[in-house]
Scaffold this motif. Structure first.
Motif, PDB file in Angstrom:
ATOM      1  N   PHE A  65     -13.624  66.183  25.936  1.00 11.58           N
ATOM      2  CA  PHE A  65     -14.714  66.569  25.346  1.00 11.58           C
ATOM      3  C   PHE A  65     -14.868  68.229  24.821  1.00 11.58           C
ATOM      4  CE2 PHE A  65     -17.369  63.662  28.463  1.00 11.58           C
ATOM      5  CZ  PHE A  65     -16.966  62.687  27.983  1.00 11.58           C
ATOM      6  N   ALA A  66     -13.989  69.062  25.660  1.00 13.32           N
ATOM      7  CA  ALA A  66     -14.209  70.324  25.465  1.00 13.32           C
ATOM      8  C   ALA A  66     -12.949  70.182  23.408  1.00 13.32           C
ATOM      9  CB  ALA A  66     -13.070  70.939  26.037  1.00 13.32           C
ATOM     10  N   ALA A  67     -12.604  69.014  23.666  1.00 13.60           N
ATOM     11  CA  ALA A  67     -11.221  69.010  21.854  1.00 13.60           C
ATOM     12  C   ALA A  67     -12.463  68.951  21.360  1.00 13.60           C
ATOM     13  CB  ALA A  67     -10.379  68.475  22.472  1.00 13.60           C
ATOM     14  N   LEU A 107     -20.053  65.500  38.483  1.00 18.42           N
ATOM     15  CA  LEU A 107     -21.333  65.622  37.795  1.00 18.42           C
ATOM     16  C   LEU A 107     -21.424  66.755  36.783  1.00 18.42           C
ATOM     17  CD1 LEU A 107     -23.240  62.623  39.590  1.00 18.42           C
ATOM     18  CD2 LEU A 107     -22.234  62.273  38.064  1.00 18.42           C
ATOM     19  N   PRO A 108     -22.142  67.925  37.886  1.00 15.39           N
ATOM     20  CA  PRO A 108     -22.529  68.396  36.727  1.00 15.39           C
ATOM     21  C   PRO A 108     -21.689  69.420  35.982  1.00 15.39           C
ATOM     22  CG  PRO A 108     -22.995  69.733  39.612  1.00 15.39           C
ATOM     23  CD  PRO A 108     -21.834  67.823  39.353  1.00 15.39           C
ATOM     24  N   PHE A 113     -20.788  69.367  29.554  1.00 17.31           N
ATOM     25  CA  PHE A 113     -20.087  68.987  28.423  1.00 17.31           C
ATOM     26  C   PHE A 113     -21.336  68.163  28.183  1.00 17.31           C
ATOM     27  CE2 PHE A 113     -16.850  70.089  30.442  1.00 17.31           C
ATOM     28  CZ  PHE A 113     -15.996  71.118  29.602  1.00 17.31           C
ATOM     29  N   ALA A 114     -21.981  66.852  28.477  1.00 16.62           N
ATOM     30  CA  ALA A 114     -23.294  66.405  27.951  1.00 16.62           C
ATOM     31  C   ALA A 114     -24.351  67.298  27.146  1.00 16.62           C
ATOM     32  CB  ALA A 114     -23.749  65.274  28.752  1.00 16.62           C
ATOM     33  N   SER A 115     -25.003  68.348  27.859  1.00 15.55           N
ATOM     34  CA  SER A 115     -25.894  69.104  27.133  1.00 15.55           C
ATOM     35  C   SER A 115     -25.524  70.090  26.259  1.00 15.55           C
ATOM     36  CB  SER A 115     -26.617  70.278  28.755  1.00 15.55           C
ATOM     37  OG  SER A 115     -25.303  70.875  28.998  1.00 15.55           O
ATOM     38  N   ARG A 116     -24.179  70.516  25.578  1.00 14.50           N
ATOM     39  CA  ARG A 116     -23.534  70.530  24.811  1.00 14.50           C
ATOM     40  C   ARG A 116     -23.927  69.479  23.689  1.00 14.50           C
ATOM     41  NH1 ARG A 116     -21.822  75.882  25.174  1.00 14.50           N
ATOM     42  NH2 ARG A 116     -20.494  75.663  23.527  1.00 14.50           N
ATOM     43  N   TRP A 123     -23.312  59.016  28.337  1.00 11.80           N
ATOM     44  CA  TRP A 123     -22.611  59.280  29.781  1.00 11.80           C
ATOM     45  C   TRP A 123     -22.998  59.228  30.468  1.00 11.80           C
ATOM     46  CZ3 TRP A 123     -17.704  59.255  29.401  1.00 11.80           C
ATOM     47  CH2 TRP A 123     -16.741  59.077  30.823  1.00 11.80           C
ATOM     48  N   MET A 124     -24.414  60.281  30.693  1.00  9.57           N
ATOM     49  CA  MET A 124     -24.518  60.726  32.126  1.00  9.57           C
ATOM     50  C   MET A 124     -25.231  59.637  32.934  1.00  9.57           C
ATOM     51  SD  MET A 124     -23.697  63.580  32.919  1.00  9.57           S
ATOM     52  CE  MET A 124     -23.820  63.818  34.379  1.00  9.57           C
TER      53      MET A 124
END
Length: 146
Positions: A65-67, A107-108, A113-116, A123-124
């Motif tokens: 996700f970061a990539a 989870l947090p 990552f999901a919020s970005r 996903w969540m």
């Protein structure tokens, strides 16, 4: 799991649920003594080894996700779960508790990552369900003396 939010892709759902089989199997074996495979190690060991693989896999998802977003802080966040594991297991905290707490703490990080917008919209929803089952199974195994 079809309620609110984006629909979880069918294959992701099937594979995610299939990934729970070793956890549920381990609890059934530990709780009942049934379903033990011939020549198999202690089911607690098998489940904890599997849990560690899944835990590291989940951290690897965060790296992806970061990539995807070329988000530099995300790379650091994505290795935090493995560093957490090494630190606490290295200081002698029981592996079962390190993993149990670790799955909850993932989870947090997933949410960050999901919020970005770096994780899929579904996903969540999938992670919450899978994590609930994994945590319940690890608690059941811990309660039996692992």
């Amino acid at each position: 799991m079809r309620g609110v939010g984006p629909k979880i892709p069918g294959l992701a759902l099937v594979l995610g649920l299939a990934g729970l089989i070793p956890f549920v199997w381990g609890v059934l074996v530990v709780q009942t003594g049934a379903l033990m495979l011939p020549g198999m190690v202690d089911p607690r060991v098998a489940v904890l080894a599997y849990a560690l693989m899944i835990f590291c896999f989940m951290a690897g998802c965060l790296w992806g996700f970061a990539a995807k977003g070329d988000w530099t802080p995300g790379y650091g966040i994505s290795i935090a779960p493995v560093l957490y594991f090494i630190l606490f297991a290295g200081f002698g905290m029981p592996i079962n508790f390190v993993l149990l707490i670790g799955f909850v703490l993932l989870l947090p990080l997933d949410w960050v990552f999901a919020s970005r917008g770096l994780a899929p919209g579904w996903w969540m929803k999938l992670r919450l369900v899978l994590t609930a089952v994994v945590v319940a199974c690890l608690i059941a195994i811990v309660r039996t003396g692992a």
